[in-house]
Write an enzyme that holds these catalytic residues in place. Structure first.
Site, PDB file in Angstrom:
ATOM      1  N   LYS A  31     -20.353  -3.383  22.576  1.00 10.57           N
ATOM      2  CA  LYS A  31     -21.695  -3.034  23.092  1.00 10.57           C
ATOM      3  C   LYS A  31     -22.082  -1.649  22.577  1.00 10.57           C
ATOM      4  O   LYS A  31     -23.204  -1.402  22.163  1.00 10.57           O
ATOM      5  CB  LYS A  31     -21.697  -3.076  24.622  1.00 10.57           C
ATOM      6  CG  LYS A  31     -23.083  -2.986  25.255  1.00 10.57           C
ATOM      7  CD  LYS A  31     -23.597  -1.562  25.458  1.00 10.57           C
ATOM      8  CE  LYS A  31     -24.981  -1.549  26.082  1.00 10.57           C
ATOM      9  NZ  LYS A  31     -25.530  -0.191  26.214  1.00 10.57           N
ATOM     10  N   HIS A  57     -23.596  11.831  29.546  1.00 12.36           N
ATOM     11  CA  HIS A  57     -24.532  10.833  30.040  1.00 12.36           C
ATOM     12  C   HIS A  57     -25.369  11.341  31.198  1.00 12.36           C
ATOM     13  O   HIS A  57     -26.557  11.115  31.277  1.00 12.36           O
ATOM     14  CB  HIS A  57     -23.745   9.607  30.549  1.00 12.36           C
ATOM     15  CG  HIS A  57     -23.841   8.447  29.628  1.00 12.36           C
ATOM     16  ND1 HIS A  57     -24.772   7.464  29.793  1.00 12.36           N
ATOM     17  CD2 HIS A  57     -23.134   8.119  28.535  1.00 12.36           C
ATOM     18  CE1 HIS A  57     -24.615   6.580  28.843  1.00 12.36           C
ATOM     19  NE2 HIS A  57     -23.629   6.951  28.056  1.00 12.36           N
ATOM     20  N   GLU A  80     -32.276   3.758  25.733  1.00 11.54           N
ATOM     21  CA  GLU A  80     -31.069   4.244  26.422  1.00 11.54           C
ATOM     22  C   GLU A  80     -30.768   5.703  26.097  1.00 11.54           C
ATOM     23  O   GLU A  80     -30.543   6.059  24.935  1.00 11.54           O
ATOM     24  CB  GLU A  80     -29.851   3.368  26.053  1.00 11.54           C
ATOM     25  CG  GLU A  80     -28.640   3.770  26.858  1.00 11.54           C
ATOM     26  CD  GLU A  80     -27.427   2.864  26.650  1.00 11.54           C
ATOM     27  OE1 GLU A  80     -27.579   1.746  26.124  1.00 11.54           O
ATOM     28  OE2 GLU A  80     -26.324   3.302  27.027  1.00 11.54           O
ATOM     29  N   ASP A 125     -34.678  -9.238  12.894  1.00 13.62           N
ATOM     30  CA  ASP A 125     -34.423 -10.071  14.067  1.00 13.62           C
ATOM     31  C   ASP A 125     -33.083  -9.641  14.683  1.00 13.62           C
ATOM     32  O   ASP A 125     -32.023  -9.998  14.182  1.00 13.62           O
ATOM     33  CB  ASP A 125     -34.379 -11.534  13.591  1.00 13.62           C
ATOM     34  CG  ASP A 125     -34.127 -12.525  14.705  1.00 13.62           C
ATOM     35  OD1 ASP A 125     -33.613 -12.115  15.759  1.00 13.62           O
ATOM     36  OD2 ASP A 125     -34.437 -13.709  14.504  1.00 13.62           O
TER      37      ASP A 125
HETATM   38  P1  NDP Z   1     -39.875 -15.595   5.701  1.00 16.75           P
HETATM   39  O1  NDP Z   1     -40.131 -16.988   6.129  1.00 16.75           O
HETATM   40  O2  NDP Z   1     -40.903 -14.583   6.015  1.00 16.75           O
HETATM   41  O3  NDP Z   1     -39.523 -15.630   4.142  1.00 16.75           O
HETATM   42  C1  NDP Z   1     -39.404 -14.491   3.354  1.00 16.75           C
HETATM   43  C2  NDP Z   1     -40.717 -14.204   2.653  1.00 16.75           C
HETATM   44  O4  NDP Z   1     -40.562 -13.066   1.834  1.00 16.75           O
HETATM   45  C3  NDP Z   1     -41.140 -15.374   1.763  1.00 16.75           C
HETATM   46  O5  NDP Z   1     -42.503 -15.596   2.000  1.00 16.75           O
HETATM   47  C4  NDP Z   1     -40.927 -14.814   0.359  1.00 16.75           C
HETATM   48  O6  NDP Z   1     -41.928 -15.228  -0.505  1.00 16.75           O
HETATM   49  C5  NDP Z   1     -41.101 -13.331   0.559  1.00 16.75           C
HETATM   50  N1  NDP Z   1     -40.428 -12.527  -0.461  1.00 16.75           N
HETATM   51  C6  NDP Z   1     -41.016 -11.565  -1.200  1.00 16.75           C
HETATM   52  N2  NDP Z   1     -40.129 -10.980  -2.014  1.00 16.75           N
HETATM   53  C7  NDP Z   1     -38.942 -11.564  -1.794  1.00 16.75           C
HETATM   54  C8  NDP Z   1     -37.638 -11.354  -2.336  1.00 16.75           C
HETATM   55  N3  NDP Z   1     -37.390 -10.436  -3.268  1.00 16.75           N
HETATM   56  N4  NDP Z   1     -36.628 -12.111  -1.857  1.00 16.75           N
HETATM   57  C9  NDP Z   1     -36.842 -13.033  -0.899  1.00 16.75           C
HETATM   58  N5  NDP Z   1     -38.075 -13.278  -0.361  1.00 16.75           N
HETATM   59  C10 NDP Z   1     -39.125 -12.555  -0.805  1.00 16.75           C
HETATM   60  O7  NDP Z   1     -38.549 -15.047   6.328  1.00 16.75           O
HETATM   61  P2  NDP Z   1     -37.121 -15.680   6.371  1.00 16.75           P
HETATM   62  O8  NDP Z   1     -37.022 -17.005   5.708  1.00 16.75           O
HETATM   63  O9  NDP Z   1     -36.229 -14.614   5.870  1.00 16.75           O
HETATM   64  O10 NDP Z   1     -36.936 -15.900   7.912  1.00 16.75           O
HETATM   65  C11 NDP Z   1     -36.830 -14.789   8.779  1.00 16.75           C
HETATM   66  C12 NDP Z   1     -37.559 -15.088  10.056  1.00 16.75           C
HETATM   67  O11 NDP Z   1     -37.103 -16.297  10.612  1.00 16.75           O
HETATM   68  C13 NDP Z   1     -37.323 -14.037  11.081  1.00 16.75           C
HETATM   69  O12 NDP Z   1     -38.572 -13.643  11.571  1.00 16.75           O
HETATM   70  C14 NDP Z   1     -36.521 -14.737  12.160  1.00 16.75           C
HETATM   71  O13 NDP Z   1     -36.835 -14.220  13.428  1.00 16.75           O
HETATM   72  C15 NDP Z   1     -36.925 -16.171  12.014  1.00 16.75           C
HETATM   73  N6  NDP Z   1     -35.992 -17.220  12.428  1.00 16.75           N
HETATM   74  C16 NDP Z   1     -34.668 -16.980  12.708  1.00 16.75           C
HETATM   75  C17 NDP Z   1     -33.821 -18.013  13.038  1.00 16.75           C
HETATM   76  C18 NDP Z   1     -32.389 -17.708  13.296  1.00 16.75           C
HETATM   77  O14 NDP Z   1     -31.956 -16.582  13.146  1.00 16.75           O
HETATM   78  N7  NDP Z   1     -31.573 -18.682  13.677  1.00 16.75           N
HETATM   79  C19 NDP Z   1     -34.302 -19.396  13.112  1.00 16.75           C
HETATM   80  C20 NDP Z   1     -35.680 -19.539  12.758  1.00 16.75           C
HETATM   81  C21 NDP Z   1     -36.496 -18.486  12.426  1.00 16.75           C
HETATM   82  P3  NDP Z   1     -41.907 -16.657  -1.204  1.00 16.75           P
HETATM   83  O15 NDP Z   1     -42.142 -17.658  -0.124  1.00 16.75           O
HETATM   84  O16 NDP Z   1     -42.997 -16.564  -2.179  1.00 16.75           O
HETATM   85  O17 NDP Z   1     -40.562 -16.811  -1.833  1.00 16.75           O
END
Ligand code: NDP
Length: 422
Positions: free
Chosen positions: A261, A376, A81, A277
């Site tokens: 917005k 704009h 935009e 996200d």
């Molecule tokens: P992930 O599933 O990727 O989890 C975070 C990863 O980061 C884990 O693998 C974790 O490792 C690693 N990690 C490394 N360092 C750290 C730290 N210091 N603190 C925390 N984690 C660490 O991501 P999220 O669980 O955050 O989920 C986000 C994703 O989910 C987005 O892509 C989103 O689009 C999607 N999503 C969103 C929904 C919603 O908004 N309603 C619903 C479903 C999915 P380890 O496993 O070893 O701990």
């Protein structure tokens, strides 16, 4: 530092990259991503989502000299935009001159819920859940041990009974410290692990177990205080009208939607750049705008007559992450995070909420001043010229001519382009 950025908007892309190099904020590896316009690799894209047939590009811009909590940032923006980046730069400069944005991260936890129904005695069910809190928290932690090992994990459980159209739901809220992650997958794993125990405690049936995007335990506040004179010649007049505009956005949902917005013109651009996200952030903040039972403008502006200052503030849920999802995958995201000096989740959230307030200030200042079309239309003329077939060599001349036309539209642009391309 401010000096090297002066006139940044007038430079060509190569000259801008030279400034970024001079500013010494990016590694050679990241500079080369920008120089070669490297994008997401096709195979990587193909592994990220389904049915991939290509990748999709958008402009990558920066807003320099953006001051948050006494630190200067070069903020990455991904937006299609026109005028969003210019507006944020303009407001960012006014606030920088006024001491910058000050932020406070009020909390950084995520909430998810399990909804249960078909419960004969909801009062007893709630009691049993609360009595079993420690065991339930342990079950949640055991479902995702790596976050516990990192120092995070399940922190609390709250329960509500909600009724809708003759159905009672017992809703169990799990509050988790997800540290640097947004935590969707973490929460969903923990919540699903709780389903069985909750069904036996309530003698009911679980309907669903899922993260909530209404992230009221991840609130961040940004504030600024702008001396009237920093708003320009008629600063006091503008400040008073900005205060009125802020009241108007609380009173009228038609205005509130557009007011918000504008805030997300900035926030979405930076959330996308940071690899987070943006649907989740939109869902969080838009639902927060209705927290008092009525959808309202998210920012508040008021005049301090004694101090002769315009005071701005905004509080938003901002559950962004520095790890997880696609953050470490996309090369452009890595560069964008590099520009911000690889912020942790809380710092990124503070920058984002400040960007929202800056974007809002720019929009309100234009709206209650000259109106937004003046700025704009200049950028709109550029888009029209491109659509009409202007080239890099003649676009500036075509835009200049187009802006003098009585009717600035595609037909006029095409006529001018034809003349130049003869
Ligand atoms: P992930 O599933 O990727 O989890 C975070 C990863 O980061 C884990 O693998 C974790 O490792 C690693 N990690 C490394 N360092 C750290 C730290 N210091 N603190 C925390 N984690 C660490 O991501 P999220 O669980 O955050 O989920 C986000 C994703 O989910 C987005 O892509 C989103 O689009 C999607 N999503 C969103 C929904 C919603 O908004 N309603 C619903 C479903 C999915 P380890 O496993 O070893 O701990």
């Amino acid at each position: 530092m401010e000096k090297i950025w002066s006139g940044f908007y007038k430079k060509n892309i190569n000259e801008r990259l030279e400034v970024i190099e001079q500013a010494d904020i990016l590694s050679e590896e990241y500079l080369s991503v920008l120089r070669n316009n490297e994008v997401l690799d096709f195979d990587m894209a193909n592994n990220m989502v389904e049915n991939v047939i290509g990748t999709f590009s958008l402009p990558f811009s920066v807003v320099p000299n953006f001051i948050v909590d006494n630190k200067e940032y070069v903020v990455p923006f991904i937006t299609e935009e026109p005028s969003v980046v210019a507006a944020c730069s303009n407001a960012g400069k006014i606030v920088a001159k006024s001491g910058g944005f000050k932020t406070e991260v009020l909390d950084r936890k995520m909430i998810g819920h399990v909804a249960l129904y078909n419960i004969a005695n909801t009062v007893e069910a709630v009691e049993r859940i609360l009595q079993s809190k420690d065991l339930l928290l342990k079950t949640a932690d055991e479902a995702y041990p790596s976050i516990v090992a990192r120092g995070g994990g399940a922190r609390d459980i709250e329960v509500k009974v909600l009724s809708e159209d003759g159905t009672d739901f017992v809703v169990v809220y799990l509050i988790v410290d997800t540290l640097e992650a947004m935590g969707a997958n973490m929460l969903n794993t923990m919540l699903e692990a709780l389903k069985f125990s909750l069904e036996s405690l309530t003698e009911g049936v679980a309907l669903m177990a899922i993260l909530s995007n209404y992230a009221t335990r991840s609130l961040v506040t940004a504030k600024c205080a702008i001396p009237f004179e920093n708003l320009g010649e008629n600063g006091e007049y503008l400040a008073k009208r900005i205060e009125l505009a802020s009241k108007f956005a609380k009173a009228d949902v038609y205005r509130a939607a557009t007011h918000n917005k504008g805030i997300f013109n900035g926030i979405d651009s930076v959330v996308i750049a940071s690899g987070n996200d943006w649907r989740a952030i939109e869902a969080s903040c838009q639902s927060y705008a209705a927290k008092d039972g009525k959808y309202q403008g998210l920012s508040t502006w008021r005049c301090d007559e004694e101090a002769k200052m315009l005071i701005g503030g905004i509080t938003l849920p901002m559950p962004v992450a520095s790890v997880g999802g696609s953050i470490g995958i996309n090369p452009t995201v890595k560069v964008a995070r590099g520009l911000l000096n690889n912020p942790d989740a809380k710092t990124l959230a503070s920058i984002l909420v400040s960007v929202g307030l800056a974007q809002n200030l720019a929009a309100l200042k234009a709206l209650v001043g000259d109106g937004i079309q003046k700025g704009h239309m200049k950028l709109h003329a550029k888009s029209l010229a491109i659509l009409a077939g202007a080239t890099n060599d003649n676009i500036e001349l075509i835009v200049e001519e187009l802006r003098k036309e009585k009717h600035m539209n595609l037909a006029s642009a095409k006529k001018i382009v034809e003349k130049y391309n003869k």
